[in-house]
Design an enzyme around this catalytic site. Structure first.
Site, mmCIF file in Angstrom:
data_model
loop_
_atom_site.group_PDB
_atom_site.id
_atom_site.type_symbol
_atom_site.label_atom_id
_atom_site.label_comp_id
_atom_site.label_asym_id
_atom_site.label_seq_id
_atom_site.Cartn_x
_atom_site.Cartn_y
_atom_site.Cartn_z
ATOM 1 N N LYS A 52 62.003 -56.248 -57.017
ATOM 2 C CA LYS A 52 63.549 -56.228 -56.783
ATOM 3 C C LYS A 52 63.981 -57.738 -56.504
ATOM 4 O O LYS A 52 65.000 -58.071 -56.802
ATOM 5 C CB LYS A 52 63.903 -55.401 -55.434
ATOM 6 C CG LYS A 52 63.485 -53.933 -55.502
ATOM 7 C CD LYS A 52 63.555 -53.210 -54.312
ATOM 8 C CE LYS A 52 63.019 -51.791 -54.641
ATOM 9 N NZ LYS A 52 62.891 -50.996 -53.402
ATOM 10 N N GLN A 96 62.410 -51.410 -47.219
ATOM 11 C CA GLN A 96 61.640 -50.942 -47.886
ATOM 12 C C GLN A 96 60.768 -49.632 -47.334
ATOM 13 O O GLN A 96 60.298 -49.910 -46.248
ATOM 14 C CB GLN A 96 60.578 -51.949 -48.521
ATOM 15 C CG GLN A 96 59.761 -51.444 -49.359
ATOM 16 C CD GLN A 96 60.366 -50.700 -50.792
ATOM 17 O OE1 GLN A 96 61.187 -51.553 -51.308
ATOM 18 N NE2 GLN A 96 59.857 -49.808 -51.184
ATOM 19 N N ASP A 119 70.889 -48.570 -50.672
ATOM 20 C CA ASP A 119 69.879 -47.802 -51.040
ATOM 21 C C ASP A 119 70.718 -46.285 -50.961
ATOM 22 O O ASP A 119 70.113 -45.298 -51.449
ATOM 23 C CB ASP A 119 68.715 -47.693 -50.014
ATOM 24 C CG ASP A 119 67.781 -48.266 -50.609
ATOM 25 O OD1 ASP A 119 67.485 -48.522 -51.878
ATOM 26 O OD2 ASP A 119 66.679 -48.517 -49.885
#
Ligand code: NAP
Length: 292
Positions: A52, A96, A119
């Protein structure tokens, strides 16, 4: 049969975003800055987060990686989140997953400022997605939708079966494909481990999205001629012949299923790269959605 090439499509998306960032810079606008929090040393998570960061560099976004040790307490993590919520330079960030077992994942996701929640896991953003309002869409379903759109896969009126009901993949996928737009307007059946007659349900489907994490689960006898099959599964299995020491297996028996399909995604090179591209697309939206 068309192989939906997530690798090539995601590269195109990154190139398009890089152009948009260039234009933004030329206008003197703020370039989005994405941060990621990684707790612990999980190998797969480290690989994903590093990818990412690399994507951000390629597109031209700012990026910050915050690595915290596995022993980090929930309170310490919440403090780090609070700091990002109040940092004006950080436009969006991700935590994460999975988190170490001693940390309550829900408490953490609830603490993320919904305006910076690229997200799309915060309940406020899940609600907005469900209502079809502008918001951050979880990256994996968003990447799949983008792949269907770019390959002009027909979805209207189609019977779609989603296998797996997780909050990050299966459930949002079922919502997006049933929405009143393209790609959508499907009649969706959401299956899970308690579903009866799953094989029979799949055999009637025009579109199958397999997101359960069981390698080779979807076999040729479960797939109708001409179906579109999207393989979300990624399972690492040891493989001494690979430099990495493992290979990735999808939830679909690709070799047997592909000849029956109109469209199919490979693993690797299908949904995985599109998930990464979708995170970059969400990050591009921070200026617009950060003020919503
Ligand atoms: P998850 O949270 O473990 O959810 C799995 C879902 O599959 C659950 O709803 C479970 O049902 C269902 N399931 C399990 N076994 C089943 C069976 N035999 N028959 C029917 N349903 C079954 O997994 P996830 O996070 O959604 O991830 C799913 C897979 O996608 C994993 O392989 C993961 O690595 C992969 N993934 C890939 C990407 C990507 O970018 N390509 C991104 C995210 C995840 P219950 O709810 O009843 O337990």
């Amino acid at each position: 049969m068309v192989v939906l090439d997530g690798k090539e499509t995601s590269a195109k998306i990154r190139a398009e975003l890089a152009e948009q960032v260039k234009a933004l810079k030329a206008e003197g606008g703020k370039v989005p800055h994405l941060a990621a929090i990684l707790v612990g040393e999980d190998g797969a998570s480290r690989t994903y987060v590093n990818a990412k960061v690399r994507d951000c560099e390629e597109v031209g976004f700012g990026s910050t990686l915050i690595k915290l040790p596995a022993e980090t307490t929930q309170e310490e993590l919440l403090k780090a989140i609070n700091k990002l919520n109040n940092d004006e330079d950080i436009d969006g960030y991700i935590v994460q997953l999975p988190l170490p077992k001693h940390i309550d994942e829900t408490a953490v996701l609830m603490a993320v400022d919904p305006k910076k929640d690229v997200d799309g896991f915060h309940p406020q953003n899940v609600g907005r997605m469900t209502l079809g309002l502008p918001t951050y869409i979880p990256a994996t379903p968003m990447g799949i939708v983008e792949l269907l759109r770019r390959y002009e896969v027909p979805t209207e009126g189609k019977d779609c079966v989603v296998i797996g009901r997780s909050h990050i993949v299966g459930s949002p996928m079922s919502i997006l494909l049933s929405q009143h737009n393209y790609p959508g307007n499907c009649t969706v059946t959401l299956c899970h481990s308690r579903t009866k007659n799953l094989e029979e349900i799949c055999r009637k489907a025009d579109i199958i999205v397999a997101a359960l994490g069981r390698p080779g689960f979807v076999t040729a006898d479960m797939v109708k001629e001409g179906a579109c099959v999207i393989d979300v599964g990624i399972t690492r299995v040891d493989d001494a012949t690979k430099k990495s020491g493992f290979r990735l297996l999808g939830d679909v028996d690709f070799d047997a299923v592909a000849p029956k399909c109109s469209f199919i995604t490979p693993v690797p090179g299908g949904v995985g790269p599109m998930t990464r591209a979708a995170l970059m697309m969400n990050t591009m939206k921070v200026t617009e959605l950060g003020q919503a």
